[in-house]
Design a protein around this motif. Structure first.
Motif, PDB file in Angstrom:
ATOM      1  N   VAL A  45       0.833  -1.198   0.000  1.00 59.44           N
ATOM      2  CA  VAL A  45       0.000   0.000   0.000  1.00 59.44           C
ATOM      3  C   VAL A  45       0.872   1.254   0.000  1.00 59.44           C
ATOM      4  O   VAL A  45       0.645   2.197  -0.765  1.00 59.44           O
ATOM      5  CB  VAL A  45      -0.945   0.003   1.226  1.00 59.44           C
ATOM      6  CG1 VAL A  45      -1.732   1.303   1.281  1.00 59.44           C
ATOM      7  CG2 VAL A  45      -1.874  -1.202   1.172  1.00 59.44           C
ATOM      8  N   ALA A  46       1.899   1.250   0.857  1.00 58.37           N
ATOM      9  CA  ALA A  46       2.752   2.434   0.967  1.00 58.37           C
ATOM     10  C   ALA A  46       3.503   2.696  -0.339  1.00 58.37           C
ATOM     11  O   ALA A  46       3.576   3.828  -0.811  1.00 58.37           O
ATOM     12  CB  ALA A  46       3.740   2.262   2.126  1.00 58.37           C
ATOM     13  N   VAL A  47       4.038   1.633  -0.927  1.00 56.26           N
ATOM     14  CA  VAL A  47       4.775   1.813  -2.180  1.00 56.26           C
ATOM     15  C   VAL A  47       3.816   2.264  -3.277  1.00 56.26           C
ATOM     16  O   VAL A  47       4.114   3.186  -4.053  1.00 56.26           O
ATOM     17  CB  VAL A  47       5.511   0.515  -2.581  1.00 56.26           C
ATOM     18  CG1 VAL A  47       6.107   0.640  -3.975  1.00 56.26           C
ATOM     19  CG2 VAL A  47       6.601   0.188  -1.565  1.00 56.26           C
ATOM     20  N   MET A  79       1.789  -4.154  -9.550  1.00 53.42           N
ATOM     21  CA  MET A  79       2.783  -4.302  -8.487  1.00 53.42           C
ATOM     22  C   MET A  79       2.911  -5.758  -8.070  1.00 53.42           C
ATOM     23  O   MET A  79       4.014  -6.241  -7.777  1.00 53.42           O
ATOM     24  CB  MET A  79       2.402  -3.439  -7.286  1.00 53.42           C
ATOM     25  CG  MET A  79       2.648  -1.959  -7.545  1.00 53.42           C
ATOM     26  SD  MET A  79       2.121  -0.938  -6.165  1.00 53.42           S
ATOM     27  CE  MET A  79       2.972  -1.713  -4.820  1.00 53.42           C
ATOM     28  N   ALA A  80       1.783  -6.484  -8.028  1.00 55.04           N
ATOM     29  CA  ALA A  80       1.821  -7.897  -7.654  1.00 55.04           C
ATOM     30  C   ALA A  80       2.679  -8.673  -8.644  1.00 55.04           C
ATOM     31  O   ALA A  80       3.511  -9.502  -8.259  1.00 55.04           O
ATOM     32  CB  ALA A  80       0.398  -8.462  -7.593  1.00 55.04           C
ATOM     33  N   LEU A 111      13.264   0.242  -0.120  1.00 55.62           N
ATOM     34  CA  LEU A 111      12.307   1.035  -0.900  1.00 55.62           C
ATOM     35  C   LEU A 111      11.002   1.228  -0.126  1.00 55.62           C
ATOM     36  O   LEU A 111      10.444   2.323  -0.084  1.00 55.62           O
ATOM     37  CB  LEU A 111      11.990   0.320  -2.227  1.00 55.62           C
ATOM     38  CG  LEU A 111      12.941   0.576  -3.382  1.00 55.62           C
ATOM     39  CD1 LEU A 111      12.506  -0.226  -4.604  1.00 55.62           C
ATOM     40  CD2 LEU A 111      12.934   2.076  -3.711  1.00 55.62           C
ATOM     41  N   ALA A 112      10.541   0.145   0.502  1.00 55.24           N
ATOM     42  CA  ALA A 112       9.276   0.227   1.250  1.00 55.24           C
ATOM     43  C   ALA A 112       9.416   1.160   2.449  1.00 55.24           C
ATOM     44  O   ALA A 112       8.515   1.944   2.750  1.00 55.24           O
ATOM     45  CB  ALA A 112       8.833  -1.168   1.686  1.00 55.24           C
ATOM     46  N   VAL A 113      10.580   1.095   3.133  1.00 53.24           N
ATOM     47  CA  VAL A 113      10.812   1.999   4.270  1.00 53.24           C
ATOM     48  C   VAL A 113      10.789   3.448   3.777  1.00 53.24           C
ATOM     49  O   VAL A 113      10.133   4.318   4.366  1.00 53.24           O
ATOM     50  CB  VAL A 113      12.145   1.676   4.973  1.00 53.24           C
ATOM     51  CG1 VAL A 113      12.473   2.745   6.010  1.00 53.24           C
ATOM     52  CG2 VAL A 113      12.090   0.296   5.637  1.00 53.24           C
ATOM     53  N   ALA A 114      11.483   3.692   2.649  1.00 55.32           N
ATOM     54  CA  ALA A 114      11.520   5.053   2.108  1.00 55.32           C
ATOM     55  C   ALA A 114      10.107   5.510   1.749  1.00 55.32           C
ATOM     56  O   ALA A 114       9.721   6.654   2.011  1.00 55.32           O
ATOM     57  CB  ALA A 114      12.425   5.100   0.876  1.00 55.32           C
TER      58      ALA A 114
END
Ligand code: MTE
Ligand code: MO
Length: 519
Positions: A45-47, A79-80, A111-114
């Motif tokens: 979701v975040a990405v 994305m999946a 990347l997800a953290v960013a």
């Protein structure tokens, strides 16, 4: 780390499976932690949300016109596919040593953290979700990779090793499924749908006048005058619909005001609620497009709230912010204008606002495109100047002010059918919200596209200058291929321009045309 010899590589299928299972574990762990730190922190979701925010305007425009309301589904599916390919790739790269796979996992996790850190709607703590993904993905990858290695006879898996690997793989799959479900269940504990269902009937102090019979030509192919909630167009940047419980919701009005106000749902619904029939339109709507709908909105006049707060001289812009951090800039004078009748709406067509249309509350300002007026899940309104703040789409190149342009659309014929020659009915809608439609003209062009004369269409009953108006006409059409065009005339006497312009930066212009065949 143990490097396997050349002939001791993991079988390709096993290696790919290790990658995919590590991905499943990573996503599930992130989803579970996100249930505690904010649903928007779930890594995909975040990405995805960050991708939406980074999307250039032309691409957003394309996505909306190509996929409409499904634009987010298409993004998620894309994305999946990318993630699945990355996981398989990470596995295949790691047939000898787990190191390449661990590098891929670390890059994706970073990347997800960013992405989480750049979300305006998430706190620092939310980074725990992608971190959990990173750790779970790496540990799972490492553990399954080790279990998949043949113990004695290089190149083959001994039965016991194979069993050990399969047990590990099954355990990871089951654990990921359980963690994902638990995340869903815990996250659902803050249940907006339940909260909406518990709202019950909203008391209407001042109902909208009934829609007169004959206000639409739905039997001929126009939309019904009021758009049912599940057919009302939906446009927003929210990858997951923000879930706000009415009992947790407040609206703050601050900035250039005499008194800051904070209102909760109970306070809003206890006020005398006004119902208004309003046509909303999206700036991304192409000529002839579907992003225009009409509903009975129920709420509190926004002007009353602003007057209670006391707008200071010099205020120009209402900078409203939604639960998910989207922002919108609306002219103060439009909202204060009593004739326009802007609402803080909590109801739509006799129900509490649907979740995807902004539950618990949204703004609705007749006559302005949604991106400069219609904040859904609204939490904050700051009274400010144009110079002080740039709203979401303004900083992406769309216009600061965006009144809805006078427009019309042909709904029938739809261009695909072959009709019998002779009498052909043409019907559609026209809108010039806050001004009103006083005429629609249509023109039948020969197949050579040699323009015919403009002729008046018959208008359906008028409902309100803030709503659309339906029209129809009968034409006598010889056999052949034809083109019909329409144009609206509004109450200022303005005739809709035929000059074509694209939606960016402030709304499309041009006449809608439909080509059809008679025989
Ligand atoms: N929170 C939020 N509100 C939003 C948006 C958004 O992206 N986020 N999009 C706006 C746009 S561009 C339009 S056209 C309208 C659409 O409202 P609807 O989806 O209820 O039709 O909502 C507006 N409100
Ligand atoms: Mo929009």
């Amino acid at each position: 780390m143990t490097d396997l010899g050349d002939d001791a590589r993991l079988p390709a299928r096993t290696a790919a499976l290790v990658g995919v299972l590590a991905l499943a574990a990573a996503l599930a762990a992130g989803h579970l932690v996100a249930a505690f730190v904010g649903a928007g922190a779930s890594p995909v979701v975040a990405v995805g949300a960050t991708a939406i925010d980074l999307t250039p305007a032309w691409l957003k425009d394309f996505a909306v016109s190509a996929f409409g309301t499904y634009d987010k589904l298409v993004l998620l599916l894309g994305m999946a596919v990318v993630l699945l390919l990355a996981a398989i790739g990470a596995g295949l790269l790691s047939r000898r040593s787990p190191t390449p796979g661990l590098v891929v996992i670390t890059v994706l996790g970073a990347l997800a953290v960013a992405a989480v850190f750049t979300r305006p709607d998430l706190g620092q703590l939310a980074a725990l979700a992608p971190l959990a993904s990173l750790v779970a993905g790496a540990l799972t990858f490492r553990a399954l990779h080790r279990r998949a290695q043949p113990a004695t006879d290089p190149g083959t898996l001994e039965p016991t090793d194979r069993r050990g690997f399969l047990i590990g793989a099954g355990g990871v799959a089951a654990g990921a499924g359980l963690a994902g479900l638990a995340g869903q269940w815990i996250g659902g504990g803050r249940d907006a749908a339940g909260s909406r269902a518990a709202v019950g009937d909203l008391a209407v102090a001042d109902p909208a006048p009934a829609i007169p019979p004959g206000a639409d030509f739905a039997d001929l192919g126009t939309p019904t005058f009021l758009t049912p909630n599940d057919r009302f167009y939906r446009i927003d940047t929210a990858l997951v619909v923000p879930r706000v419980r009415a009992e947790d919701w407040t609206l703050r009005i601050s900035g250039m005001v005499d008194r800051e106000l904070t209102l909760d749902y109970a306070a809003i619904r206890a006020r005398p609620l006004v119902e208004r029939t309003i046509t909303m339109a999206c700036v991304s709507n192409d000529v002839g497009g579907p992003y225009v709908s009409t509903a009975n909105f129920l709420g509190v006049p926004l002007a009353d709230l602003l007057r209670e707060a006391g707008v200071r001289p010099g205020a120009e812009q209402l900078l409203s912010t939604s639960e998910d951090g989207w922002t919108c800039g609306t002219p103060v004078d439009a909202v204060l204008d009593p004739a326009r009748g802007a609402l803080l709406a909590i109801g739509m067509n006799g129900e509490p606002l649907p979740l995807e249309h902004g539950f618990p509350a949204r703004m609705v300002v007749p006559g302005l495109y949604g991106y400069v007026s219609a904040t859904k899940w609204v939490r904050d309104i700051e009274v400010t100047t144009w110079a002080a703040r740039d709203a979401y789409w303004l900083s992406r190149g769309w216009a600061e002010r965006a009144p809805v342009k006078t427009q019309s659309r042909i709904d029938t014929p739809d261009g695909s059918a072959t009709l019998p020659a002779g009498r052909v009915t043409v019907a559609g809608v026209a809108w010039a919200p806050t001004i009103g439609i006083t005429g629609v003209e249509i023109r039948l062009d020969r197949h050579s596209h040699e323009p015919g004369p403009w002729q008046p269409a018959e208008l359906a009953a008028a409902v309100h200058e803030n709503t659309w108006r339906m029209w129809r006409a009968e034409l006598d059409v010889p056999p052949g291929r034809h083109r019909v065009a329409c144009r609206a005339v509004d109450a200022t006497g303005y005739t809709q321009t035929g000059e074509r312009s694209s939606p960016a930066p402030d709304g499309a212009t041009g006449w809608h045309t439909v080509t059809f065949t008679t025989e």
